[in-house]
Design a protein around this motif. Structure first.
Motif, PDB file in Angstrom:
ATOM      1  N   SER A 157      85.454  28.485  28.795  1.00  0.00           N
ATOM      2  CA  SER A 157      86.351  29.347  29.554  1.00  0.00           C
ATOM      3  C   SER A 157      87.160  28.551  30.558  1.00  0.00           C
ATOM      4  N   MET A 158      88.297  29.125  30.914  1.00  0.00           N
ATOM      5  CA  MET A 158      89.128  28.546  31.948  1.00  0.00           C
ATOM      6  C   MET A 158      89.355  29.668  32.948  1.00  0.00           C
ATOM      7  N   GLU A 188      83.169  23.472  28.594  1.00  0.00           N
ATOM      8  CA  GLU A 188      83.233  24.894  28.800  1.00  0.00           C
ATOM      9  C   GLU A 188      83.998  25.665  27.751  1.00  0.00           C
ATOM     10  N   ILE A 241      91.620  26.990  40.020  1.00  0.00           N
ATOM     11  CA  ILE A 241      91.436  26.781  38.584  1.00  0.00           C
ATOM     12  C   ILE A 241      90.095  26.100  38.394  1.00  0.00           C
ATOM     13  N   ASN A 242      89.404  26.493  37.377  1.00  0.00           N
ATOM     14  CA  ASN A 242      88.100  25.913  37.127  1.00  0.00           C
ATOM     15  C   ASN A 242      87.926  25.781  35.621  1.00  0.00           C
ATOM     16  N   GLN A 243      87.832  24.557  35.166  1.00  0.00           N
ATOM     17  CA  GLN A 243      87.559  24.342  33.741  1.00  0.00           C
ATOM     18  C   GLN A 243      86.714  23.107  33.584  1.00  0.00           C
ATOM     19  N   GLY A 244      85.547  23.276  33.042  1.00  0.00           N
ATOM     20  CA  GLY A 244      84.624  22.148  32.908  1.00  0.00           C
ATOM     21  C   GLY A 244      84.704  21.541  31.528  1.00  0.00           C
TER      22      GLY A 244
END
Lengths: 449, 449
Positions: free
Chosen positions: B427-428, B425, B419-422
Motif C-alpha cells: 500500500s501507499m 509494502e 506519504i508513506n510507502q515501505g
C-alpha cells in the motif's frame, strides 16, 4: 560582534593568511577568529593534520621521525618566511613540538591529541602575530584561557555545559582581535583533548554561542552551499539562505559542508551562520538561519546517499498489537543499531538502516530475534538501497511537489521503492536501488531547478 | 469440502432461506454451513440481533418485555410459516427463549450473550430442518458439539487454540450437511459466549480452519468486493481476486466487508476465501487468496478513512540519538495509544494516531511527557487528517505508480501532507486534510480504474 572561522585551505599558505587578514580587517565586527591547521595548498598536497598524525605514529612506534618532523616544520617555515614574521616563531614551534614529543612519547593517545592540536594552535599564534604586524591589536588566546572545557576523551572531546558561560566571561570584554585555535579544548585535568575531525567548526560554533555572537561566519573554499552535490551535478544552483532544519536534512546525505554536530550550539542560540569563500569574499555566501521567509521555491536542495538496507517485517494483525513497534525498536537498540526510517503498512513495517551495521553476524542474530521475540509471519532484508532526499521548508504546504518528484523519477525509469514524508517535515525521501541513486538525483535536480 | 457462511440478509426471510438451500444443494462440496441471525429484509427493517438486544435490555431493566418478545417471535413465525416447517419449531423457540430469560434474569451479561446467540442458534435449527424437508440429510450442530471452545469474556469471546483440533475431530467424519450457528462458542465452564459483532464471519473462519476446508465461501448481499467504497464512488470496479494482505489494507480504511480478525484462522492455514452474493450466486464473486498471479493491474483497490491527527516532534540531532524512537513509542504505549504510521525526517518524526485517542486530557499529558522525557525542541498536534490508501501487491515493483497517484491528487488541487510507502509494502498511504479525503479518493480511483 561576529565569530569568524577559517578552514584549512584558508590558512594553508602565506597568501591565504593575507586573504584571511584582509577579510578580518574589512569588518570591525570580526573580533573572534577561529583558525584551522594549514590545509592543502593544491590537490596533491597533504594537510598539516595528516603530517602531524604521521609524526605521532612514527614517534609512538619508535620509528625514525626526522622526515615527518621536517615536513611539519617546512610548512611553518613557509608561512613565517612568506609573511616576514620573526624567525623566532619557527624555533619556538620546533621547541614546543620537541617538548610535546618528549613528554608523551610513551602515551600514544595524549601524544596524538597534543600533536594534532598543535596544528591549529601554532597557526593561531602565527595569525595573531601576522595581524599585529598589520597594525591591528590582535592576540592569540588558548582554548584553556578561553574557557573551552571539554570531556576527557582523547580524539572525541565534547564540550561541557559550563564552558559557554566561562567563554562569555573570559572573552566578551577583552580588547582587540582574538585568535583562537580550533579543534581542541582542555579537560578539567588540564589535558589537551581534540574534537572529532572537522572540529574547528565545532570550536567556532561553541565560541559563537559563548560570546552570543550576532553571526557565525564560516569561511571555506566554496562560494556557497549548493542545491545539490557539485560532484554529481555540474554547476548546481547556489543556495542563498537555508534553515538549520534544511541544513541538517542536506548534511545527512551527501552534503559534507558541516560536521554533524557542529551547529548545535549556534542552533540553540538561534545565531545565524554564514558560509563564505576566503578566495572570493565578495560573494554573498549562504546564510543558515533559524527561520526564513518563503522565496517562492519550495525546494532548497536535493541530497542522496547509498548503502542502506531495509528489514521488512510482515505479521497478520500487526497494527492491532499494541507495543509491536516499540518492541521491534528495542531489539535494534539492544543490538546498537540506529535506524533511519520506519515506513509501515497495516500488517507490515520496514526499518531502514545503514547496511554496514548489519555485518559480522548481526543480521542473522537480529532476524532471529525478530522471529522468535515478535512471532512475525515473515522477515527479510532487502539490500543495496539508496535514498534521495528532496529538502525544503514549506514544501509540505505546496500542492504538486510529490507529483513533480515522482514524475521526474518515473520519466527516468526509476522505480520508487519507498517514500517517506511526514506532516511537519522539510524533506521527502525516496528510496531507490543503489545503482540508480545518481540518476534519481539528477532527474530530481532538473525537475526542481 | 467447503465451509459456507451466510450473512444476516441471506437468512432474513423464507425467500432467502430458499436461496440459501438452493446454493447449498447446488454444490456437493458445501458441507459445513454457518448461518447468521435473520438480518434486514428491507432498508428500514430491524435485525434480529437488535431485537434480541432490546429484549435483553427490557428484561434486565425490569421493564415490560412483551412487545420485544413478540417482535422476535414474529420473525421466526414468518420463516417457519413461509417454509411450511412444523409449527412445533415456533413453540420450541418460544419455550427456549422463556427459559433463557428465566435463568439469567438477574445476570445481565449472560442474559445478553444467551439471547443474542439464540438468533443464530434458532436460525441454524430452522435451516437444518428446511434442508431436510428438501430431501437432503442435514443436521443442526451446536457450537458446543462442534468443539468451539472460547474464552469466558461475554460479548468478546476469543477462540482457544485447542478448538481447532476439536472441531476437526468432531466434524470431519460426520455424515450429511452440517448447519452450525455463527457468532458464539462455549466457554470451558459451559457458558454461551458471543464473539464481537460480525462474529459469524469468525465462526466460519474457525470452522474452515478446523476442518481444513478447501475453500471458505462467504455469502453476503453484494456481488463482490469493490475496488473502492461504492458509497463514495458510483459503480466501482469489482475485484476478482485479492490477497489477504491486500484485503487487510483495504479493510483497514473504509472497507467493512470483514470483521478485522475474522480471517486470521484461514489466513494461517492459507485457505482461500470467496465472497459471493446469495441473491446472485452465479456471479463469480471475489476470491481472497494467500498469493496471486499479477494480472497487469498493480492497484487492486483504494481505501480511505478520516479522523486522524499527527503528533509532530522536532529535535536537533534526533537521528543521532539511539533509542529516541523507542522511548517515544514507549510513552504512547504507556498511555494506551496505538499509532498508525511514523514518518520521519532527520530531526523530526510524526506519529499518526486516531484522534479520538487523544481526548479527555490525554493530549496534554502526552505532549507534556514528550517534552520533559525526550527533551524535544518542539512538539505539536496537527488535527483533521485523513488518509487515502492505494493498495495492490506488486505496486512496489511498478515504475510510475507514485507519479500517477501524486499527479491525480495535484490535478485535483489536493495537498499531500504525508506519504508513506515501505519497501515490501502493498500500500501507499497519502495523508490529506479530512475535508479533502473524498475528493482524493475519487481522483485516485479515476486515475487507476
Amino acid at each position: 560582534m561576529k565569530v569568524v572561522k577559517f578552514g584549512g585551505s584558508s590558512v594553508a599558505s602565506p597568501e591565504q593568511f593575507q586573504k584571511v587578514a584582509n577579510i578580518v580587517l574589512a569588518d570591525r565586527k570580526r573580533k573572534f577568529i577561529i583558525v584551522s591547521a594549514p590545509g592543502k595548498r593544491h590537490d596533491v598536497d597533504r594537510k598539516m593534520t595528516d603530517l602531524l598524525i604521521q609524526l605521532a605514529d612514527s614517534v609512538a612506534e619508535g620509528r625514525d621521525d626526522s622526515a615527518a618532523f621536517a615536513s611539519v616544520m617546512e610548512r611553518y617555515q613557509e608561512i613565517v618566511t612568506g609573511l616576514s614574521l620573526e624567525k623566532l616563531f619557527v624555533s619556538e614551534i620546533q621547541r614546543n613540538l620537541q617538548e610535546t614529543i618528549a613528554r608523551y612519547r610513551h602515551d600514544r593517545k595524549r601524544l596524538m591529541d597534543s600533536l594534532k592540536a598543535s596544528g591549529e594552535d601554532n597557526n593561531a599564534r602565527l595569525m595573531a602575530a601576522y595581524i599585529t604586524t598589520l597594525g591591528q591589536e590582535a592576540y592569540y588566546v588558548s582554548p584553556k584561557e578561553a574557557g573551552m572545557v571539554v570531556t576527557n576523551e582523547p580524539g572525541n572531546a565534547r564540550i561541557l555545559p559550563e564552558a559557554f558561560e566561562r567563554i562569555g566571561t573570559s572573552l566578551k570584554n577583552r580588547e582587540g582581535i582574538l585568535v583562537i585555535p580550533g579543534f581542541f579544548g582542555y579537560s578539567k585535568e588540564g589535558h589537551i583533548v581534540t574534537f572529532p575531525r572537522g572540529g574547528s567548526d565545532i570550536t567556532g560554533s561553541i565560541i559563537a554561542a559563548g560570546v552570543e555572537a550576532e553571526e557565525y561566519e564560516n569561511f571555506t573554499d566554496v562560494d556557497s552551499i549548493y542545491s545539490v552535490n557539485p560532484k554529481l551535478v555540474r554547476n548546481p544552483a547556489e543556495i542563498k539562505e537555508l534553515t538549520y532544519r534544511e541544513m541538517r536534512e542536506l548534511a545527512y546525505a551527501g552534503f559534507s559542508v558541516f560536521h554533524d554536530e557542529a551547529l548545535q550550539p549556534v542552533f540553540h542560540k538561534k545565531i545565524p551562520v554564514c558560509v563564505k569563500n576566503t578566495n572570493h569574499p565578495e560573494a554573498p555566501g549562504t546564510s543558515i538561519v533559524s527561520a526564513r521567509e518563503p522565496n517562492g521555491y519550495p525546494v532548497v536542495g536535493i541530497a542522496s546517499d547509498k548503502g542502506f538496507c531495509s528489514i521488512n517485517i510482515t505479521k497478520y494483525l500487526m497494527n492491532r498489537e499494541l507495543g509491536f513497534g516499540r518492541r521491534l525498536l528495542e531489539i535494534l537498540e539492544d543490538e546498537h543499531i540506529s535506524y533511519e526510517h520506519t515506513p509501515s503498512g497495516i500488517d507490515n513495517i520496514s526499518v531502514i538502516v545503514r547496511a554496514h551495521q548489519l555485518e559480522n553476524g548481526k543480521e542473522e542474530r537480529i532476524l532471529q530475534r525478530i522471529c522468535t521475540e515478535l512471532l512475525v509471519d515473515e522477515v527479510h532484508v532487502e539490500r543495496n538501497l539508496g535514498m534521495v532526499m528532496v529538502v525544503g521548508e514549506g514544501m509540505a504546504k505546496t500542492v504538486g511537489i510529490a507529483a513533480k518528484a515522482a514524475n521526474a523519477l518515473a520519466e527516468a525509469g526509476i522505480n520508487i521503492k519507498m517514500i517517506n514524508q511526514g506532516s511537519s517535515e522539510v524533506s521527502m525521501m525516496f528510496g531507490v536501488d543503489d545503482y540508480q541513486v545518481n540518476e534519481a538525483l539528477t532527474a530530481l535536480y532538473h525537475a526542481f531547478f
